[in-house]
Design an enzyme around this catalytic site. Structure first.
Site, PDB file in Angstrom:
ATOM      1  N   GLY A 212       1.003  -1.119  -0.119  1.00  0.00           N
ATOM      2  CA  GLY A 212       0.040   0.080   0.043  1.00  0.00           C
ATOM      3  C   GLY A 212       0.774   1.108  -0.208  1.00  0.00           C
ATOM      4  O   GLY A 212       1.885   1.232   0.189  1.00  0.00           O
ATOM      5  N   LYS A 218       0.805   0.677   7.370  1.00  0.00           N
ATOM      6  CA  LYS A 218       1.179  -0.782   7.268  1.00  0.00           C
ATOM      7  C   LYS A 218       1.987  -1.071   8.481  1.00  0.00           C
ATOM      8  O   LYS A 218       1.888  -2.034   9.416  1.00  0.00           O
ATOM      9  CB  LYS A 218       2.080  -0.955   6.280  1.00  0.00           C
ATOM     10  CG  LYS A 218       1.419  -0.750   4.818  1.00  0.00           C
ATOM     11  CD  LYS A 218       2.115  -0.675   3.748  1.00  0.00           C
ATOM     12  CE  LYS A 218       3.217   0.197   3.453  1.00  0.00           C
ATOM     13  NZ  LYS A 218       2.695   1.533   3.186  1.00  0.00           N
ATOM     14  N   HIS A 433     -10.508  35.322 -12.450  1.00  0.00           N
ATOM     15  CA  HIS A 433     -10.291  34.006 -12.611  1.00  0.00           C
ATOM     16  C   HIS A 433     -10.914  33.253 -11.515  1.00  0.00           C
ATOM     17  O   HIS A 433     -11.564  32.234 -12.015  1.00  0.00           O
ATOM     18  CB  HIS A 433      -8.761  33.807 -12.548  1.00  0.00           C
ATOM     19  CG  HIS A 433      -8.313  32.364 -12.897  1.00  0.00           C
ATOM     20  ND1 HIS A 433      -7.705  31.984 -14.253  1.00  0.00           N
ATOM     21  CD2 HIS A 433      -8.259  31.174 -12.024  1.00  0.00           C
ATOM     22  CE1 HIS A 433      -7.326  30.595 -14.057  1.00  0.00           C
ATOM     23  NE2 HIS A 433      -7.688  30.275 -12.678  1.00  0.00           N
ATOM     24  N   GLU A 434     -10.926  33.313 -10.233  1.00  0.00           N
ATOM     25  CA  GLU A 434     -11.172  32.504  -9.342  1.00  0.00           C
ATOM     26  C   GLU A 434     -12.778  32.444  -9.275  1.00  0.00           C
ATOM     27  O   GLU A 434     -13.541  31.530  -9.204  1.00  0.00           O
ATOM     28  CB  GLU A 434     -10.641  32.946  -7.960  1.00  0.00           C
ATOM     29  CG  GLU A 434      -9.180  32.863  -7.732  1.00  0.00           C
ATOM     30  CD  GLU A 434      -8.751  31.284  -8.154  1.00  0.00           C
ATOM     31  OE1 GLU A 434      -9.450  30.250  -7.914  1.00  0.00           O
ATOM     32  OE2 GLU A 434      -7.754  31.192  -8.645  1.00  0.00           O
ATOM     33  N   HIS A 437     -14.015  30.274 -11.810  1.00  0.00           N
ATOM     34  CA  HIS A 437     -14.351  28.716 -11.300  1.00  0.00           C
ATOM     35  C   HIS A 437     -15.644  28.666 -10.688  1.00  0.00           C
ATOM     36  O   HIS A 437     -16.453  27.948 -10.860  1.00  0.00           O
ATOM     37  CB  HIS A 437     -13.055  28.413 -10.720  1.00  0.00           C
ATOM     38  CG  HIS A 437     -11.850  28.186 -11.257  1.00  0.00           C
ATOM     39  ND1 HIS A 437     -11.818  27.672 -12.405  1.00  0.00           N
ATOM     40  CD2 HIS A 437     -10.591  28.701 -11.050  1.00  0.00           C
ATOM     41  CE1 HIS A 437     -10.643  27.422 -12.956  1.00  0.00           C
ATOM     42  NE2 HIS A 437      -9.754  28.218 -12.133  1.00  0.00           N
TER      43      HIS A 437
HETATM   44  P1  ADP Z   1       3.025   3.181   6.600  1.00  0.00           P
HETATM   45  O1  ADP Z   1       3.873   2.262   7.425  1.00  0.00           O
HETATM   46  O2  ADP Z   1       1.822   2.521   6.026  1.00  0.00           O
HETATM   47  O3  ADP Z   1       3.782   4.083   5.722  1.00  0.00           O
HETATM   48  P2  ADP Z   1       2.128   4.059   9.230  1.00  0.00           P
HETATM   49  O4  ADP Z   1       1.952   2.832   9.881  1.00  0.00           O
HETATM   50  O5  ADP Z   1       3.987   4.496   9.508  1.00  0.00           O
HETATM   51  O6  ADP Z   1       2.294   4.102   7.735  1.00  0.00           O
HETATM   52  O7  ADP Z   1       1.503   5.533   9.678  1.00  0.00           O
HETATM   53  C1  ADP Z   1       2.022   6.406  10.182  1.00  0.00           C
HETATM   54  C2  ADP Z   1       0.822   6.931  11.141  1.00  0.00           C
HETATM   55  O8  ADP Z   1      -0.296   7.552  10.427  1.00  0.00           O
HETATM   56  C3  ADP Z   1       0.666   6.132  12.165  1.00  0.00           C
HETATM   57  O9  ADP Z   1       1.357   6.089  13.122  1.00  0.00           O
HETATM   58  C4  ADP Z   1      -0.768   6.500  12.634  1.00  0.00           C
HETATM   59  O10 ADP Z   1      -0.624   7.490  13.514  1.00  0.00           O
HETATM   60  C5  ADP Z   1      -1.337   7.092  11.472  1.00  0.00           C
HETATM   61  N1  ADP Z   1      -1.944   6.179  10.732  1.00  0.00           N
HETATM   62  C6  ADP Z   1      -1.863   5.779   9.400  1.00  0.00           C
HETATM   63  N2  ADP Z   1      -2.835   4.964   9.135  1.00  0.00           N
HETATM   64  C7  ADP Z   1      -3.732   4.761  10.019  1.00  0.00           C
HETATM   65  C8  ADP Z   1      -4.932   4.062  10.268  1.00  0.00           C
HETATM   66  N3  ADP Z   1      -5.170   3.256   9.327  1.00  0.00           N
HETATM   67  N4  ADP Z   1      -5.644   4.256  11.272  1.00  0.00           N
HETATM   68  C9  ADP Z   1      -5.180   4.981  12.321  1.00  0.00           C
HETATM   69  N5  ADP Z   1      -3.921   5.802  12.178  1.00  0.00           N
HETATM   70  C10 ADP Z   1      -3.300   5.501  11.132  1.00  0.00           C
HETATM   71 ZN    ZN Z   2      -7.855  28.295 -12.167  1.00  0.00          ZN
END
Ligand code: ADP
Ligand code: ZN
Ligand code: MG
Length: 625
Positions: A212, A218, A433-434, A437
């Site tokens: 992912g 992860k 411009h904004e 939109h």
């Molecule tokens: P990865 O390893 O996928 O890059 P991490 O596990 O290191 O991501 O995530 C970093 C931080 O982001 C975690 O410590 C947590 O605080 C937050 N986080 C990321 N995903 C989640 C989730 N699914 N639920 C809760 N917190 C999350």
């Molecule tokens: Zn624009």
């Protein structure tokens, strides 16, 4: 403790260097003659005269005959016996004869042995100290898991892997990735009661691969598995395996698994496994021998332990497509779990986890924040809430309100806030411009509502129009897509209608890029043009490296020409309708621009209120036939 030792050593080395030179300079020379009472000197010639005069009473010879300390007495010396130092010429054999004739007491003092020893020690002392210091530094920079006495053994438990006896993270701390959590329920049960599995002869997977994008949780998930099962957590990053010295990575793998087996049941977590686990022999990364050895060692280790030893290896990557096939074979990382960017409900759940320990104003709707943050990863959301909390402290507020949350979202999405432009023609042009939109987005029935328009620059953008994304972003209708193209064109068209064709600016380049990309996808991926329902191009196999659309060249040149024509046609049709919208609503546009240049920001509700005084919103199906 570890750190202070290191600092102490680092600081003491220069001090020792200075000390060493002082000592070499001042202390060592004096040891060559231990009889250093002789402060006065005399020349050799004068010494011979002294002998002739009979003033010399005693001669002590030092330094292999190079130096003499004489005891003399005479009128020149105040008639007192004095010790005088004399440097002797290299060959002074006649001197001895002369002294003998004069019946002067002679004594020779060879260099004492302990003198030599001291010299040797003196010369060795410093290098030894240096080497010792370095060795100590080496050892101290290692983590505690390596025992003492391994100071200089490279690779041996360089302890770049960390061990956590208890991670303290539970499944409840991980939100929004329920499928992935479910996959691991079994692993946790196994780690807790392996007997129930062994009894029926079931084998638990040795390796699970988490795939992912970064920040999706992860690492967190792997820690939660260890936490739930209450087993130790060993972790190392793939990039830490790849060292300068060949063989270091492999020995680290060996070490890691040795430690893990001693501590089974446990979790071994290998982050960024793609750093070692790339396909071998592809030539990418220059055929790194070191990496291959490390990978081979990893495979050997994984084959080496039986399924139920209680060591479960979890690896994480965001590039599963480049992993060596050998890693994915049965008995290795044969189970793969996707951890994706959370959807609306996932974001909601993650926000709930991270707001638990924060003071949030009761007016804040977490639902709204989740709605406003499509594409945010778990880490982004955690970071967002933290930013908002910091901002709240800075503003000396009691609890986090929607204002801080909004500011933080804006910042994460669009970058740092800049200083507003001073009133000028270009500020007015940006305002048109904004508003271009905003008005197109507001009037079109199928477009998301405007959240706010602002002239405060952020990141690269000089002004910004924010839309609140709708509920479901996964299924998008053709009229929604066309509305997006039209709203994106609104900025440029407003510049053109109000300031004329020659005054348009480069400010629309991002908009146009977006327009072209959407229109092209309509033709080549969604079957939304008269070419028909054909899929002519597909999204790149790797969705994590940004959206790349590869041309798999399965169509004829004729179709290629046709695609370009259709893209152009779609954009041109939209463009004509947008000109119409801008021209028809000129009065309210001018009014909005006045307000915007003065107030810098218009909220979505306020905007709708003003527009509805002039025209009907939304204008149903007027621009779609
Ligand atoms: P990865 O390893 O996928 O890059 P991490 O596990 O290191 O991501 O995530 C970093 C931080 O982001 C975690 O410590 C947590 O605080 C937050 N986080 C990321 N995903 C989640 C989730 N699914 N639920 C809760 N917190 C999350
Ligand atoms: Zn624009
Ligand atoms: Mg991680």
């Amino acid at each position: 403790m570890k750190f202070s030792w290191k600092t102490l050593l680092l600081w003491s080395l220069p001090v020792l260097v200075v000390f060493f030179f002082l000592w070499q300079g001042f202390l060592v020379p004096t040891t060559e003659t231990n009889n250093n009472i002789a402060n006065s000197r005399m020349t050799y010639g004068r010494f011979l005269e002294y002998i002739d005069m009979g003033w010399v009473k005693k001669v002590d010879i030092y330094d292999n005959g190079h130096t003499a300390i004489i005891e003399a007495i005479g009128p020149e010396l105040g008639n007192r016996i004095q010790k005088i130092r004399v440097e002797l010429p290299a060959n002074a054999s006649e001197l001895i004869t002369k002294l003998r004739q004069a019946q002067i007491d002679i004594d020779a003092h060879p260099n004492k042995n302990n003198n030599i020893i001291w010299n040797i020690i003196g010369n060795l002392f410093f290098p030894v100290l240096l080497i010792g210091g370095l060795a100590l530094l080496f050892r101290k920079s290692n983590n505690g898991t390596s025992g003492p006495g391994q100071a200089m053994s490279f690779g041996k438990s360089k302890a770049l892997f960390q061990m956590e006896a208890k991670t303290g993270i539970l499944f409840d701390d991980v939100a929004g990735i329920d499928e992935a959590k479910e996959e691991f329920q079994e692993v946790v049960t196994f780690l807790k009661q392996p007997d129930s599995f062994t009894a029926v002869g079931a084998k638990i997977p040795k390796g699970v691969l988490l795939i992912g994008p970064p920040g999706t949780g992860k690492t967190l998930l792997a820690k939660a598995i260890a936490g739930e099962a209450n087993v130790p957590f060993f972790s190392i990053s793939g990039s830490e395996f790849v060292e300068m010295f060949v063989g270091v990575g492999a020995s680290r793998v060996r070490d890691l698994f040795k430690k893990a087996k001693e501590n089974a049941p446990c979790i071994v977590f290998i982050d960024e496994i793609d750093a070692v686990g790339r396909q071998r022999g592809t030539g990418i990364g220059g055929g790194n021998d070191e990496r291959e050895q490390t990978l081979n060692q990893l495979l050997t280790e994984m084959d080496g332990f039986e399924g139920n030893t209680g060591v479960i290896v979890i690896a994480a990557t965001n590039r599963a497509d480049i992993l060596d096939a050998a890693l994915l074979r049965p008995g290795r990382f044969d189970r793969q779990v996707m951890v994706d960017i959370p959807d609306l409900n996932g974001r909601l759940a993650i926000l709930k986890v991270h707001t638990k320990n924060k003071k949030i104003d009761s007016d804040v709707s977490i639902q709204t924040i989740a709605r406003r943050t499509p594409g945010f990863s778990g880490a982004d959301l955690a970071n967002l809430l933290n930013e908002a909390a910091i901002l709240t402290v800075r503003k000396r507020k009691e609890a986090i309100t929607i204002a801080e949350l909004d500011a933080s979202i804006d910042r994460v999405v669009a970058g740092m806030e800049g200083t507003p432009l001073i009133n000028s023609k270009s500020k007015r042009l940006i305002a048109y411009h904004e508003i271009g939109h905003a008005i197109v987005g507001t009037l079109l029935e199928h477009h998301d509502p405007v959240q706010k328009v602002t002239l405060i620059p952020r990141g690269q953008a000089k002004g910004l129009t924010w839309f609140t994304p709708g509920e479901d972003q996964t299924l998008i209708s053709k009229s929604q897509i066309l509305s997006r193209i039209m709203a994106a064109l609104g900025g440029r068209v407003a510049e053109e209608v109000i300031f004329g064709n020659t005054e348009v600016t480069t400010g629309a380049s991002n908009d146009l890029q977006q327009v072209t990309s959407i229109a092209r996808q309509m033709v080549t991926r969604f079957g939304m043009s008269i070419i028909g329902p054909l899929s002519l191009e597909s999204e790149d196999g790797n969705p994590f490296l940004g959206k790349n659309f590869t041309n798999n060249n399965e169509y004829s040149d004729e179709i290629a020409v046709n695609i370009d024509k259709q893209v152009q046609h779609i954009v041109y049709q939209c463009y004509k309708k947008v000109i119409e919208i801008i021209k028809n609503n000129r009065v309210v546009i001018d009014k909005l621009v006045d307000i915007l240049t003065e107030q810098e920001t218009i909220e979505g509700t306020k905007l709708e209120e003003i527009i509805s005084q002039y025209t009907i919103i939304p204008q149903k199906n007027v621009y779609f036939k």
